[in-house]
Scaffold this motif. Structure first.
Motif, PDB file in Angstrom:
ATOM      1  N   GLN A  38       0.832  -1.192   0.000  1.00  0.00           N
ATOM      2  CA  GLN A  38       0.000   0.000   0.000  1.00  0.00           C
ATOM      3  C   GLN A  38       0.869   1.245   0.000  1.00  0.00           C
ATOM      4  O   GLN A  38       1.863   1.330   0.736  1.00  0.00           O
ATOM      5  CB  GLN A  38      -0.935  -0.004   1.214  1.00  0.00           C
ATOM      6  CG  GLN A  38      -1.912  -1.182   1.178  1.00  0.00           C
ATOM      7  CD  GLN A  38      -2.793  -1.224   2.420  1.00  0.00           C
ATOM      8  OE1 GLN A  38      -2.305  -1.246   3.541  1.00  0.00           O
ATOM      9  NE2 GLN A  38      -4.097  -1.233   2.213  1.00  0.00           N
ATOM     10  N   ASP A  89       4.156   3.127  10.155  1.00  0.00           N
ATOM     11  CA  ASP A  89       3.732   1.796  10.598  1.00  0.00           C
ATOM     12  C   ASP A  89       3.559   1.749  12.107  1.00  0.00           C
ATOM     13  O   ASP A  89       2.605   1.164  12.615  1.00  0.00           O
ATOM     14  CB  ASP A  89       4.757   0.749  10.166  1.00  0.00           C
ATOM     15  CG  ASP A  89       4.472  -0.610  10.769  1.00  0.00           C
ATOM     16  OD1 ASP A  89       3.503  -1.260  10.343  1.00  0.00           O
ATOM     17  OD2 ASP A  89       5.211  -1.015  11.696  1.00  0.00           O
ATOM     18  N   LEU A  93      -0.607   3.793  11.405  1.00  0.00           N
ATOM     19  CA  LEU A  93      -1.365   2.588  11.053  1.00  0.00           C
ATOM     20  C   LEU A  93      -1.555   1.674  12.257  1.00  0.00           C
ATOM     21  O   LEU A  93      -2.631   1.133  12.470  1.00  0.00           O
ATOM     22  CB  LEU A  93      -0.646   1.838   9.924  1.00  0.00           C
ATOM     23  CG  LEU A  93      -0.551   2.594   8.596  1.00  0.00           C
ATOM     24  CD1 LEU A  93       0.205   1.769   7.568  1.00  0.00           C
ATOM     25  CD2 LEU A  93      -1.932   2.950   8.065  1.00  0.00           C
ATOM     26  N   ASN A  94      -0.472   1.478  13.017  1.00  0.00           N
ATOM     27  CA  ASN A  94      -0.531   0.719  14.268  1.00  0.00           C
ATOM     28  C   ASN A  94      -1.174  -0.662  14.084  1.00  0.00           C
ATOM     29  O   ASN A  94      -1.966  -1.119  14.908  1.00  0.00           O
ATOM     30  CB  ASN A  94      -1.298   1.513  15.333  1.00  0.00           C
ATOM     31  CG  ASN A  94      -0.990   1.016  16.742  1.00  0.00           C
ATOM     32  OD1 ASN A  94       0.113   0.536  17.005  1.00  0.00           O
ATOM     33  ND2 ASN A  94      -1.950   1.130  17.636  1.00  0.00           N
ATOM     34  N   ARG A  95      -0.806  -1.347  13.007  1.00  0.00           N
ATOM     35  CA  ARG A  95      -1.359  -2.675  12.754  1.00  0.00           C
ATOM     36  C   ARG A  95      -0.644  -3.719  13.596  1.00  0.00           C
ATOM     37  O   ARG A  95       0.534  -3.592  13.882  1.00  0.00           O
ATOM     38  CB  ARG A  95      -1.245  -3.004  11.268  1.00  0.00           C
ATOM     39  CG  ARG A  95      -2.137  -2.118  10.402  1.00  0.00           C
ATOM     40  CD  ARG A  95      -1.905  -2.336   8.933  1.00  0.00           C
ATOM     41  NE  ARG A  95      -2.770  -1.463   8.136  1.00  0.00           N
ATOM     42  CZ  ARG A  95      -2.632  -1.274   6.837  1.00  0.00           C
ATOM     43  NH1 ARG A  95      -1.651  -1.885   6.175  1.00  0.00           N
ATOM     44  NH2 ARG A  95      -3.451  -0.472   6.183  1.00  0.00           N
ATOM     45  N   GLN A  96      -1.375  -4.772  13.936  1.00  0.00           N
ATOM     46  CA  GLN A  96      -0.799  -5.836  14.751  1.00  0.00           C
ATOM     47  C   GLN A  96      -0.202  -6.944  13.892  1.00  0.00           C
ATOM     48  O   GLN A  96       0.721  -7.634  14.304  1.00  0.00           O
ATOM     49  CB  GLN A  96      -1.877  -6.417  15.672  1.00  0.00           C
ATOM     50  CG  GLN A  96      -2.479  -5.387  16.614  1.00  0.00           C
ATOM     51  CD  GLN A  96      -1.427  -4.658  17.436  1.00  0.00           C
ATOM     52  OE1 GLN A  96      -0.605  -5.280  18.104  1.00  0.00           O
ATOM     53  NE2 GLN A  96      -1.438  -3.328  17.362  1.00  0.00           N
ATOM     54  N   GLY A  97      -0.734  -7.126  12.691  1.00  0.00           N
ATOM     55  CA  GLY A  97      -0.238  -8.167  11.805  1.00  0.00           C
ATOM     56  C   GLY A  97       0.761  -7.628  10.807  1.00  0.00           C
ATOM     57  O   GLY A  97       1.353  -6.563  10.989  1.00  0.00           O
ATOM     58  N   ALA A  99       2.250  -5.764   7.729  1.00  0.00           N
ATOM     59  CA  ALA A  99       1.922  -4.568   6.954  1.00  0.00           C
ATOM     60  C   ALA A  99       2.921  -4.436   5.814  1.00  0.00           C
ATOM     61  O   ALA A  99       4.128  -4.515   6.032  1.00  0.00           O
ATOM     62  CB  ALA A  99       1.968  -3.318   7.837  1.00  0.00           C
ATOM     63  N   TYR A 129       6.542  -5.127   7.314  1.00  0.00           N
ATOM     64  CA  TYR A 129       6.593  -5.085   8.777  1.00  0.00           C
ATOM     65  C   TYR A 129       5.793  -6.235   9.388  1.00  0.00           C
ATOM     66  O   TYR A 129       4.786  -6.678   8.833  1.00  0.00           O
ATOM     67  CB  TYR A 129       6.018  -3.761   9.297  1.00  0.00           C
ATOM     68  CG  TYR A 129       6.783  -2.558   8.821  1.00  0.00           C
ATOM     69  CD1 TYR A 129       7.944  -2.142   9.468  1.00  0.00           C
ATOM     70  CD2 TYR A 129       6.348  -1.842   7.710  1.00  0.00           C
ATOM     71  CE1 TYR A 129       8.655  -1.041   9.020  1.00  0.00           C
ATOM     72  CE2 TYR A 129       7.057  -0.738   7.260  1.00  0.00           C
ATOM     73  CZ  TYR A 129       8.207  -0.347   7.921  1.00  0.00           C
ATOM     74  OH  TYR A 129       8.915   0.735   7.466  1.00  0.00           O
ATOM     75  N   GLY A 130       6.271  -6.719  10.543  1.00  0.00           N
ATOM     76  CA  GLY A 130       5.501  -7.681  11.314  1.00  0.00           C
ATOM     77  C   GLY A 130       5.836  -9.130  11.058  1.00  0.00           C
ATOM     78  O   GLY A 130       5.125 -10.007  11.539  1.00  0.00           O
ATOM     79  N   ARG A 304       9.309  -3.362  15.587  1.00  0.00           N
ATOM     80  CA  ARG A 304       8.601  -4.329  14.738  1.00  0.00           C
ATOM     81  C   ARG A 304       9.626  -5.003  13.831  1.00  0.00           C
ATOM     82  O   ARG A 304      10.554  -4.369  13.322  1.00  0.00           O
ATOM     83  CB  ARG A 304       7.593  -3.603  13.850  1.00  0.00           C
ATOM     84  CG  ARG A 304       6.378  -3.085  14.596  1.00  0.00           C
ATOM     85  CD  ARG A 304       5.175  -3.945  14.347  1.00  0.00           C
ATOM     86  NE  ARG A 304       4.550  -3.670  13.057  1.00  0.00           N
ATOM     87  CZ  ARG A 304       3.602  -4.431  12.537  1.00  0.00           C
ATOM     88  NH1 ARG A 304       3.200  -5.524  13.172  1.00  0.00           N
ATOM     89  NH2 ARG A 304       3.047  -4.127  11.372  1.00  0.00           N
TER      90      ARG A 304
END
Length: 387
Positions: A38, A89, A93-97, A99, A129-130, A304
């Protein structure tokens, strides 16, 4: 001094280059989009502390700084987009999975990044990431090679390295930060004389390992075999060599050649694991770079697992065969519905149509037109221009 002169190592992009670079940018971003990445667009300017990560002296040296007239704080012009994407990130966005993010934009350097390089690079890249496994390293490396092939850069050599090897040796030796930095500089320049002196007081195992690192470069199988014989079997070293073996096998056939250089510590204060660089016979410098940087998120309060690559489209443009601009079609300036319809049809088909303005003198070499629209009977037809 003429006010149209530009600073050293700053250049304009004229039409042929600008259009081709823009096409390259679109091709790579389309590849990344189809691969699940993205697009983000960080600002050119940030507070200094956001861009100067991990106390990197190299990054500090390359970064332009100025005082913000609103806050009085020191601002910096980005020299690399990756830290900005890591910040996005970590906090926006602060995604857990997992990215997947990509970007394209200008970066500025206070000094050229390499021989005959511009100080304004058009950086494009991808970050994942992640995920801390070798699979994400491979995904990023394969994407980089696919992007190079897509824009027409062929016969690429890929060098693999792993900063984990040097980190493990340093940690087991319990060296001071000052000595670690001196060893890093000696290894980067492959300065064997300095390396001999700096390791004189270490125990024999670590002394031998550090001294052999600058010689561990070349073909994958040969380097890995020598590394397993000459380096201590610390778990971190064994894991790094195993990862390099896996990647070299997986990438076999995807690139002209793959090598390993265990003394390549480019971005040592930035990267934390496997690193890689693509080379081409047409450039003195690496044409694309990347690697794992799991520790970078600490600068933004959220570490991360991360890996990514970046490349400079302006450098890559210089490696491609020369090409002429797309020739166009000259059209007269008339209030004619049929002519307007024909022009619209041609443009929709991808043709360049240039309408001659009233009172102007047409110079075909300047307008790059080699055909023209001529009314033949009741229909407008494209015919070859006669000099």
């Amino acid at each position: 001094m003429q006010n149209w002169l530009l600073p050293e190592y700053i250049q304009d992009m004229l039409p042929v280059e600008a259009w081709r670079v823009e096409k390259m940018r679109a091709q790579v971003l389309d590849l990344l989009k189809k691969s699940g990445y993205q697009l983000v667009a960080p600002p050119l300017l940030e507070y200094e502390e956001s861009l100067l990560i991990a106390d990197s002296a190299d990054m500090d040296l390359r970064t332009f700084k100025l005082v913000d007239q609103l806050s009085g704080r020191t601002l910096a012009l980005r020299a690399d987009i990756t830290p900005q994407v890591a910040r996005i990130d970590a906090h926006l966005l602060n995604r857990q999975g997992v990215a997947r993010l990509c970007y394209a934009g200008s970066v500025l350097h206070t000094i050229p990044a390499g021989l005959n390089r511009t100080r304004e690079l058009l950086q494009i890249g991808a970050e994942l990431y992640g995920h801390g496994g070798i699979e994400s390293d491979l995904e990023i490396q394969q994407l980089m090679l696919q992007a190079l092939a897509l824009i027409g850069v062929e016969q690429v050599h890929l060098d693999l390295g792993h900063v984990g090897v040097f980190r493990a040796l340093v940690q087991h030796a319990q060296l001071s930060k000052a000595l670690e930095n001196e060893l890093f500089a000696a290894l980067q320049s492959k300065d064997s004389t300095s390396l001999q002196a700096l390791t004189e007081q270490l125990d024999s195992v670590l002394r031998s390992a550090l001294r052999v690192l600058p010689t561990l470069y070349g073909s994958c199988d040969e380097v890995l075999a020598r590394a397993r014989k000459s380096l201590p079997d610390y778990p971190e070293v064994c894991a790094a060599l195993s990862d390099l073996q896996t990647v070299s096998v997986k990438l076999h056939g995807a690139v002209a050649s793959v090598g390993i250089d265990l003394a390549d510590l480019r971005g040592y204060h930035y990267h934390s694991g496997m690193v890689f660089a693509a080379y081409h016979a047409g450039s003195h410098d690496a044409i694309a770079l990347g690697g794992r940087y799991d520790d970078l998120g600490k600068s933004f309060g959220r570490a991360r697992a991360a890996t990514g690559f970046s490349m400079d489209l302006r450098l890559l443009y210089r490696l491609l065969p020369a090409c002429a601009a797309q020739p166009g079609i000259r059209a007269p300036y008339l209030d004619d519905a049929d002519l307007a319809c024909e022009i619209a049809t041609l443009r929709a088909a991808g043709e360049v149509v240039v309408v001659s303005l009233p009172g102007s003198v047409d110079y075909p070499d300047e307008s790059l037109c080699n055909r023209e629209l001529v009314l033949q009977g009741t229909r407008w037809q494209v015919v070859t221009m006669v000099n």
